[in-house]
Design a protein around this motif. Sequence first.
Motif, PDB file in Angstrom:
ATOM      1  N   GLU A   1      11.515 -11.155  -3.318  1.00 33.66           N
ATOM      2  CA  GLU A   1      10.672 -10.449  -2.338  1.00 33.66           C
ATOM      3  C   GLU A   1      11.461  -9.369  -1.611  1.00 33.66           C
ATOM      4  OE1 GLU A   1       9.344 -13.797  -0.089  1.00 33.66           O
ATOM      5  OE2 GLU A   1       7.546 -14.100  -1.331  1.00 33.66           O
TER       6      GLU A   1
ATOM      7  N   ARG B   1      11.887  -6.473  -4.019  1.00 33.51           N
ATOM      8  CA  ARG B   1      10.621  -5.765  -4.220  1.00 33.51           C
ATOM      9  C   ARG B   1      10.380  -4.750  -3.106  1.00 33.51           C
ATOM     10  NH1 ARG B   1       5.351  -9.358  -4.003  1.00 33.51           N
ATOM     11  NH2 ARG B   1       5.908  -9.217  -1.799  1.00 33.51           N
TER      12      ARG B   1
ATOM     13  N   GLY C   1       7.182 -10.987  -7.590  1.00 34.04           N
ATOM     14  CA  GLY C   1       7.447  -9.593  -7.948  1.00 34.04           C
ATOM     15  C   GLY C   1       8.387  -9.370  -9.112  1.00 34.04           C
TER      16      GLY C   1
END
Length: 378
Positions: free
Chosen positions: A128, A131, A163
């Motif tokens: 995360e 991303r 992601g």
Amino acid sequence: MGTLSPDKAVYVVDTTLRDGEQTAGVAFGPAEKLAIARLLDDVGVDQIEAGTPAMGGEEAEAVGLIAAAGLKASVMAWCRATAADIAAAVACGVDAVEISSPVSALHIRDKLRASPAAVLANTVAAVEFARKHGLYISVGMEDASRADEDFLLTYIRAVTAAGARRVRYCDTVGILDPLTMAARIERLRRDKGAELEVHAHNDFGMATANTVAAHRAGARFLSVTVNGLGERAGNAALEEVLMFLRHSGAAAGYNLAGLRQLCQYVAGASGRGIPAAKPVVGQAIFHHESGIHADGVLKNPALYEPFDPAEVGLERRIVVGKHSGKAALLHKSRELGLPLSEAALAPVAAAVKQRAVQRKEPVADGELAAIIREHLAC
């Protein structure tokens, strides 16, 4: 710096500058890393794993140089599942990161002293974070070949949802065979989650075969190193995988004429010479001595050669030694401008055999000429 082209049947991901350099005793300087990256780009490698920026110093400098070099290939940095590692990669200007975490119970328990749930949560958080920086994200599943497959599926679903664009199935200690590798990849592909990459080690000599088997089973991303460099027995060899894919019709668009120059440069920079019989690029792999083979190659090279040596800048040679037959000796005598008669053939063959057994090597052209002259004078 390029990006990955969409919808290719196969993507070659070279990790010479990261896993290859982890060969005990191998160390590349920034200029050498940049030179290798340029040669990889000339060959047409899709993605270059340039190193580990979190190491700092010359390592981060080299990754930054490669990222700024204007290559056609995507440039990836290897990271642990930490924000600090990913931030170091971002600072180098790469377009992609490999976020690696162990997934086997053995590694999670004995290396990390953690739980599977904690490892998964930490990896998801790292994905995360990456991303948010707009990076292409691959997640490396260290020791996947010894991991519980139910956990792997849970892991893949979670990091994909967070992601990750692909996951790297790592046979970290090289324990798989091609049939088992294909079966594992097929099962994971049925889940229709992230794209799969295979990263095979060569501890039992299976790395290239396992990589090809994984591709046949649905893995589109293939992790390789030049000359098969890597920890312990090394990794799948770039030159072997690329040449096999080309000649099996599974890959096109790569500049195989540049392979030997690349392999020779890496051999020099790593201090690991290329064995004479190294598949694809070894100096002696198109040298023919035995009578049946030499006779066949003189009639039609395709009888005993899987590809034209010119494809990789090598030359075909007929050499004479213990196993040479009539066709090879007549051919070499004509090459030397000393054509043999039928009467002289048998004694010359006997002398060549004796010399080869004594020296434990083929008879050089100069020695052969001397032997022929000696018998022609009789």
